[in-house]
Design a protein around this motif. Structure first.
Motif: not given
Length: 324
Positions: A238-247, A252-256, A288-296
Motif C-alpha cells: 500500500e506504500e504510495p511511492v511504490l504505487n506511483a511508480i507502478a502506475k 503492480s506494486p509487487g512487480q515493482v 525496467e525501473l529508472t535510476p530515479e525510480d530506484m532512488k525513490a
C-alpha cells in the motif's frame, strides 16, 4: 526481452541460481495439497527456483509436484533449482546430514541444489519443531556454528547438496564462518528479509565484497503471522511511492518491489498460491525501473523488520540485534 537482466547468477562454487525464486511456505490454514498445486502452476509459468524448508512441513507435496512435472516432460531435474533448510533443532554437527536425508526422503530426490542453515540459532534437538519447557518457553541451546558448517560441507562433498549457504546471518556471523579454520567452502548465499522498508544495503555491500549472493525473502512485506510479525505492521504493497511508480510503468506494486531487488543484484523470492498472482509475479523481466525510480524506492528504507523472532532475543547468536 530481458532488458539486460540475466535470469540467473553464478554462485561462488560455479553452480547457477535463477534470480527469481518461488517460496513454498504456507500459513497453517492452507491445506498442504495447495503447496503442490501452486508449485505446478509456478513451473508452468516459468519458475525454476523453488525455496523450501524442513520446517514448512510440506516437502512431500512440493517434491511430488516437481517429480510429476519432470515425468510429464515439462522440465528436467537439472532445470530445477531446489533449496531446503537445516532447521534449528538439527544444528548439532552429527544431526546435519540425517536432517538433509530426511528432506530428500520426503522429496524423493537424490540431491538438493542448495542446503542452507535456516537460522544462526539452535534449539533443543528432537521431533518437536518448537521445543518448549514447562512454562511454554522455547528451549534454545548454544551450538558452535562452525561445527555445523563443517557438517554442511560434508553434505556437499557427499553430493547430497550441490551448494551450501546460510539464512538470517548478520555480517558478524558470516565473518565467523568465512574465518573458520580449515574452511572448505564459503557460503554461496545469505537469505534474509529484504524489501523497500528494510533494504539491507550494508549487508548487500558486504555480501557482494565476499562473492556471496544476497537472497531476499518477504520481498513484498510479510503475511501477518502473529508468531513472527507484530500486529499493526505497515503494508508494503500500500506504500504510495511504490504505487506511483507502478502506475507509471503500468505494473503492480509487487512487480515493482521485485524488479527493484533484481536491478540491485539481489536474488528475490516471492510467494503466492493464487494462479493469477503467480503469473504476475513472474512478469518482471520485461520492464525496467529508472535510476530515479530506484532512488525513490531506496529512500523508503526504515530498517523495519516484519520477522523478529521474539523468543530468541537475548540468545548469543540472535541475528537481528544490530544494523546489518
Amino acid at each position: 526481452m530481458d532488458l539486460n537482466l540475466s535470469r540467473s547468477v553464478k554462485l561462488n562454487d560455479g553452480h547457477v541460481m535463477p534470480v527469481l525464486g518461488f517460496g513454498t511456505l504456507a500459513s497453517d490454514d492452507v491445506p498442504k495439497s495447495k503447496c503442490g498445486e501452486a508449485t505446478k502452476v509456478a513451473i508452468d509459468v516459468g519458475f525454476r527456483h523453488f525455496d523450501a524448508a524442513y520446517v514448512y512441513q510440506n516437502e512431500e507435496e512440493v517434491g511430488k509436484a516437481i517429480r510429476e512435472k519432470i515425468a510429464e516432460g515439462t522440465v528436467k531435474r537439472e532445470d530445477i533449482f531446489y533449496t531446503t533448510k537445516l532447521w534449528t533443532t538439527f544444528c548439532r554437527p552429527e544431526l546435519v546430514r540425517p536432517a538433509l536425508e530426511r528432506s530428500l526422503k520426503a522429496l524423493q530426490l537424490d540431491y538438493v541444489d542448495l542446503f542452507i542453515i535456516h537460522l544462526p540459532i539452535a534449539m533443543k534437538p528432537g521431533e518437536e519443531l518448537m521445543p518448549k519447557d514447562a512454562n511454554g518457553e522455547v528451549i534454545l541451546e548454544t551450538v558452535d556454528l562452525c561445527g555445523t558448517w563443517a557438517a554442511m560441507e560434508k553434505c556437499k562433498d557427499a553430493g547430497l547438496a550441490k551448494s551450501i549457504g546460510v539464512s538470517n546471518f548478520n555480517h558478524k556471523q558470516l565473518e565467523m564462518i568465512l574465518n573458520k579454520p580449515g574452511l572448505e567452502y564459503k557460503p554461496v548465499c545469505n537469505q534474509v528479509e529484504c524489501h523497500p522498508y528494510l533494504n539491507q544495503s550494508k549487508l548487500l555491500e558486504f555480501c557482494k565484497s565476499k562473492d556471496i549472493v544476497l537472497v531476499a525473502y518477504s520481498a513484498l512485506g510479510s503475511q501477518k503471522n502473529p508468531a513472527w510479525v507484530e500486529r499493526g505492521s505497515p503494508s508494503l504493497l500500500e506504500e504510495p511511492v511504490l504505487n506511483a511508480i507502478a502506475k507509471k510503468h503500468n505494473r503492480s506494486p509487487g512487480q515493482v518491489a521485485l524488479r527493484f531487488q533484481l536491478q540491485r543484484g539481489v536474488v528475490v523470492l516471492v510467494k503466492s498460491f493464487n494462479q493469477k498472482r503467480i503469473k504476475e509475479n513472474f512478469e518482471v523481466f520485461d520492464f525496467e525501473l529508472t535510476p530515479e525510480d530506484m532512488k525513490a524506492i531506496e529512500g523508503l528504507n526504515r530498517n523495519f523488520r516484519y520477522f523478529k523472532l521474539p523468543f530468541a532475543v537475548g540468545h548469543p547468536h540472535y541475528p537481528f540485534s544490530e544494523e546489518y
